[in-house]
Design a protein around this motif. Structure first.
Motif, PDB file in Angstrom:
ATOM      1  N   VAL A 186       0.736  -1.451   0.247  1.00 13.57           N
ATOM      2  CA  VAL A 186      -0.553   0.146   0.132  1.00 13.57           C
ATOM      3  C   VAL A 186       1.181   2.159  -0.295  1.00 13.57           C
ATOM      4  CG1 VAL A 186      -1.041   1.330   1.458  1.00 13.57           C
ATOM      5  CG2 VAL A 186      -2.108  -1.104   0.995  1.00 13.57           C
ATOM      6  N   LEU A 187       1.695   1.588   0.874  1.00 16.10           N
ATOM      7  CA  LEU A 187       2.637   2.651   1.549  1.00 16.10           C
ATOM      8  C   LEU A 187       3.249   3.147  -0.147  1.00 16.10           C
ATOM      9  CD1 LEU A 187       3.824   2.701   4.915  1.00 16.10           C
ATOM     10  CD2 LEU A 187       1.723   3.763   3.718  1.00 16.10           C
ATOM     11  N   TYR A 188       3.978   1.627  -0.557  1.00 23.75           N
ATOM     12  CA  TYR A 188       4.426   1.244  -1.953  1.00 23.75           C
ATOM     13  C   TYR A 188       4.085   2.072  -3.484  1.00 23.75           C
ATOM     14  CZ  TYR A 188       7.513   0.092  -6.102  1.00 23.75           C
ATOM     15  OH  TYR A 188       8.418   0.116  -6.887  1.00 23.75           O
ATOM     16  N   THR A 189       2.763   1.663  -3.446  1.00 27.12           N
ATOM     17  CA  THR A 189       2.224   2.084  -4.460  1.00 27.12           C
ATOM     18  C   THR A 189       1.539   3.950  -4.607  1.00 27.12           C
ATOM     19  OG1 THR A 189       1.201   0.136  -4.450  1.00 27.12           O
ATOM     20  CG2 THR A 189      -0.261   1.293  -5.579  1.00 27.12           C
ATOM     21  N   LEU A 190       0.910   4.198  -3.142  1.00 28.07           N
ATOM     22  CA  LEU A 190       1.241   5.737  -3.149  1.00 28.07           C
ATOM     23  C   LEU A 190       1.646   6.035  -3.398  1.00 28.07           C
ATOM     24  CD1 LEU A 190      -1.239   4.965   0.731  1.00 28.07           C
ATOM     25  CD2 LEU A 190      -2.064   6.009  -1.961  1.00 28.07           C
ATOM     26  N   ALA A 191       3.247   6.120  -2.570  1.00 28.00           N
ATOM     27  CA  ALA A 191       4.526   7.138  -3.232  1.00 28.00           C
ATOM     28  C   ALA A 191       4.236   6.990  -4.353  1.00 28.00           C
ATOM     29  CB  ALA A 191       5.549   6.304  -1.872  1.00 28.00           C
ATOM     30  N   GLY A 192       4.657   5.368  -5.060  1.00 30.47           N
ATOM     31  CA  GLY A 192       4.822   5.351  -6.242  1.00 30.47           C
ATOM     32  C   GLY A 192       3.736   6.187  -7.640  1.00 30.47           C
ATOM     33  N   HIS A 193       2.601   7.015  -6.936  1.00 28.11           N
ATOM     34  CA  HIS A 193       1.394   7.796  -7.539  1.00 28.11           C
ATOM     35  C   HIS A 193       1.873   9.294  -7.057  1.00 28.11           C
ATOM     36  CE1 HIS A 193      -0.674   3.890  -8.459  1.00 28.11           C
ATOM     37  NE2 HIS A 193      -1.252   5.071  -9.303  1.00 28.11           N
ATOM     38  N   GLY A 194       3.206   9.296  -6.134  1.00 26.90           N
ATOM     39  CA  GLY A 194       3.690  11.167  -6.328  1.00 26.90           C
ATOM     40  C   GLY A 194       2.369  11.462  -4.623  1.00 26.90           C
ATOM     41  N   VAL A 195       2.219  10.614  -3.901  1.00 25.14           N
ATOM     42  CA  VAL A 195       1.542  11.092  -3.109  1.00 25.14           C
ATOM     43  C   VAL A 195       2.303  10.293  -2.235  1.00 25.14           C
ATOM     44  CG1 VAL A 195      -0.677  10.375  -0.839  1.00 25.14           C
ATOM     45  CG2 VAL A 195      -1.482   9.873  -3.630  1.00 25.14           C
ATOM     46  N   ASP A 196       2.396  12.136  -0.464  1.00 32.31           N
ATOM     47  CA  ASP A 196       3.335  11.836   0.849  1.00 32.31           C
ATOM     48  C   ASP A 196       2.434  10.737   1.901  1.00 32.31           C
ATOM     49  OD1 ASP A 196       3.476  13.052   2.676  1.00 32.31           O
ATOM     50  OD2 ASP A 196       4.739  14.688   2.156  1.00 32.31           O
ATOM     51  N   VAL A 197       3.499   9.923   2.070  1.00 28.46           N
ATOM     52  CA  VAL A 197       2.447   9.126   2.744  1.00 28.46           C
ATOM     53  C   VAL A 197       3.442   9.069   4.502  1.00 28.46           C
ATOM     54  CG1 VAL A 197       1.754   7.488   1.462  1.00 28.46           C
ATOM     55  CG2 VAL A 197       4.238   7.053   2.016  1.00 28.46           C
ATOM     56  N   SER A 198       4.068   9.803   4.504  1.00 22.11           N
ATOM     57  CA  SER A 198       4.886  10.001   5.481  1.00 22.11           C
ATOM     58  C   SER A 198       3.990  10.066   7.157  1.00 22.11           C
ATOM     59  CB  SER A 198       5.998  11.498   5.817  1.00 22.11           C
ATOM     60  OG  SER A 198       5.353  12.563   5.687  1.00 22.11           O
ATOM     61  N   ALA A 199       2.784  10.454   6.666  1.00 19.62           N
ATOM     62  CA  ALA A 199       2.155  10.307   7.920  1.00 19.62           C
ATOM     63  C   ALA A 199       1.152   9.386   8.522  1.00 19.62           C
ATOM     64  CB  ALA A 199       1.160  11.649   8.397  1.00 19.62           C
ATOM     65  N   CYS A 200       1.460   8.181   7.379  1.00 21.04           N
ATOM     66  CA  CYS A 200       0.773   7.066   7.649  1.00 21.04           C
ATOM     67  C   CYS A 200       1.244   6.793   9.690  1.00 21.04           C
ATOM     68  CB  CYS A 200       0.701   5.957   6.541  1.00 21.04           C
ATOM     69  SG  CYS A 200      -0.049   7.229   5.518  1.00 21.04           S
ATOM     70  N   VAL A 201      -0.079   5.722  10.347  1.00 22.73           N
ATOM     71  CA  VAL A 201       0.423   4.768  11.517  1.00 22.73           C
ATOM     72  C   VAL A 201       0.900   3.743  10.338  1.00 22.73           C
ATOM     73  CG1 VAL A 201      -0.193   3.864  13.533  1.00 22.73           C
ATOM     74  CG2 VAL A 201      -1.001   6.145  12.413  1.00 22.73           C
ATOM     75  N   VAL A 202       1.863   3.380  11.277  1.00 22.36           N
ATOM     76  CA  VAL A 202       2.159   2.009  10.905  1.00 22.36           C
ATOM     77  C   VAL A 202       1.572   0.776  12.219  1.00 22.36           C
ATOM     78  CG1 VAL A 202       3.771  -0.406   9.745  1.00 22.36           C
ATOM     79  CG2 VAL A 202       3.527   1.607   9.116  1.00 22.36           C
ATOM     80  N   ASP A 203       0.828   0.126  12.566  1.00 14.34           N
ATOM     81  CA  ASP A 203       0.230  -0.732  13.331  1.00 14.34           C
ATOM     82  C   ASP A 203       1.113  -2.462  13.503  1.00 14.34           C
ATOM     83  OD1 ASP A 203      -1.253  -2.644  15.013  1.00 14.34           O
ATOM     84  OD2 ASP A 203      -2.423  -1.014  14.613  1.00 14.34           O
ATOM     85  N   ALA A 204       1.807  -2.572  14.174  1.00 16.59           N
ATOM     86  CA  ALA A 204       2.739  -3.584  14.906  1.00 16.59           C
ATOM     87  C   ALA A 204       1.717  -4.439  14.470  1.00 16.59           C
ATOM     88  CB  ALA A 204       4.189  -2.842  15.504  1.00 16.59           C
ATOM     89  N   ALA A 205       0.545  -4.046  15.231  1.00 23.07           N
ATOM     90  CA  ALA A 205       0.080  -5.788  16.007  1.00 23.07           C
ATOM     91  C   ALA A 205      -1.149  -5.934  15.007  1.00 23.07           C
ATOM     92  CB  ALA A 205      -0.805  -5.011  17.724  1.00 23.07           C
ATOM     93  N   ARG A 206      -1.080  -5.347  14.624  1.00 22.88           N
ATOM     94  CA  ARG A 206      -3.036  -5.196  14.047  1.00 22.88           C
ATOM     95  C   ARG A 206      -2.640  -5.244  12.400  1.00 22.88           C
ATOM     96  NH1 ARG A 206      -7.944  -6.605  14.987  1.00 22.88           N
ATOM     97  NH2 ARG A 206      -8.759  -4.195  14.267  1.00 22.88           N
ATOM     98  N   PRO A 207      -3.182  -6.408  11.092  1.00 24.91           N
ATOM     99  CA  PRO A 207      -2.902  -6.256  10.156  1.00 24.91           C
ATOM    100  C   PRO A 207      -4.046  -4.990   9.284  1.00 24.91           C
ATOM    101  CG  PRO A 207      -4.856  -7.904  10.308  1.00 24.91           C
ATOM    102  CD  PRO A 207      -4.395  -7.027  11.703  1.00 24.91           C
TER     103      PRO A 207
END
Length: 304
Positions: free
Chosen positions: A76-97
């Motif tokens: 998800v993050l790789y694809t969004l960034a590849g479309h020119g979208v800034d994903v620096s504010a995304c939260v990565v949850d280590a406990a949930r999928p």
């Protein structure tokens, strides 16, 4: 729009979509194997598709959402960034999928099966991030019970930041929790069925729903598919017709590309009817390929 870091901050869902086209009318359980026409793994989630569409249309776009610390989240993050979208504010949850969606396509219709994963967890968008944007858009309200949309939109109002909301469908069918939010929403972007459900007028004419929603203090912009689009500003209804679509493949994400088109037009200062027309065209052009993002138009394509 140059006085902010981002023209548009999109908040909401992002997940891989597994799109299965040519779905049989009856699914055979009992471990039977059925063959279908095509299968695609693409970026999904209403918010993610809207963000990609906005970036494709030339907006400086950021995305804030939740993904898991897993392969799906990386995709998800790789694809969004590849479309020119800034994903620096995304939260990565280590406990949930990461959320995951399977879309079963049959002709122009589709069934959608979603595992919400970490989308349902509690989280908030920092006011400092909101302050960096000219407009905040939220998608998939009912998949994110842990997101305080009312608080987010109040913050946006206080900061002079525009707001829009696409609730998408309510899997529970109850359509609750919007009473304190509609009046804080500058632009509400439902489809026909969603407009009727939000207004509590299911079974009636969509124009009645649009009028009722406008009375709550928002600008309803209703996506009507083959009937085009309808908006209801204070001065009365504005319509835009559908456009010819000889290259239709599937309608996955078309409503989200409509959202992106409308917001891009609005943020570029176009009048309401022009915003509607551009949005209809953006949504239509997005159906030229499978999935929500592969055929999203540029500004030049959408305005030609």
């Amino acid at each position: 729009m140059a006085t902010t870091d981002f023209d548009l901050l999109v908040v909401g869902d992002a997940n891989p979509d597994v799109i299965v086209s040519g779905t049989p009318s009856t699914l055979a359980f009992g471990q039977r194997e059925q063959l279908v026409e095509t299968g695609e793994l693409v970026l999904g989630g209403s918010a993610a598709i809207t963000a990609c569409g906005a970036a494709r249309l030339g907006l400086r776009t950021a995305f804030a959402g939740r993904v898991g610390a897993d392969a799906a989240g990386e995709f998800v993050l790789y694809t969004l960034a590849g479309h020119g979208v800034d994903v620096s504010a995304c939260v990565v949850d280590a406990a949930r999928p990461t959320a995951l969606t399977v879309v079963l396509v049959r002709g122009a219709d589709r069934a959608i099966l979603t595992s919400p994963g970490c989308l349902s967890d509690q989280w908030a968008v920092p006011p400092s991030l909101v302050a960096r944007a000219a407009h905040v858009h939220v998608s998939s309200f009912f998949l994110q019970p842990g997101l305080d949309v009312a608080g987010l939109f109040r913050t946006a109002r206080e900061l002079g930041v525009g707001t829009s909301l696409d609730t998408n469908d309510d899997p529970s069918g109850e359509w609750k929790g919007l009473d304190g939010i509609i009046g804080l929403t500058d632009v509400l972007l439902p489809n026909d069925a969603e407009a009727l459900a939000i207004a509590g007028l299911t079974g009636q004419d969509v124009t009645a729903a649009a009028r009722a929603l406008a009375a709550k203090g928002t600008l309803p912009v209703v996506k009507r598919g083959a009937a085009g689009a309808l908006a209801w500003p204070p001065e009365g209804p504005v319509h835009a017709p559908a456009v010819p679509n000889p290259s239709f493949v599937d309608a996955v994400g078309a409503g989200d590309s409509f959202n992106a088109g409308f917001l891009a037009a609005r943020l570029n200062g176009l009048h309401l009817e022009a915003c509607l027309r551009l949005a209809v065209r953006a949504g239509t052009l997005s159906t030229r390929a499978a999935g929500g993002t592969a055929a999203q138009p540029t500004w030049e394509e959408a305005t030609s």
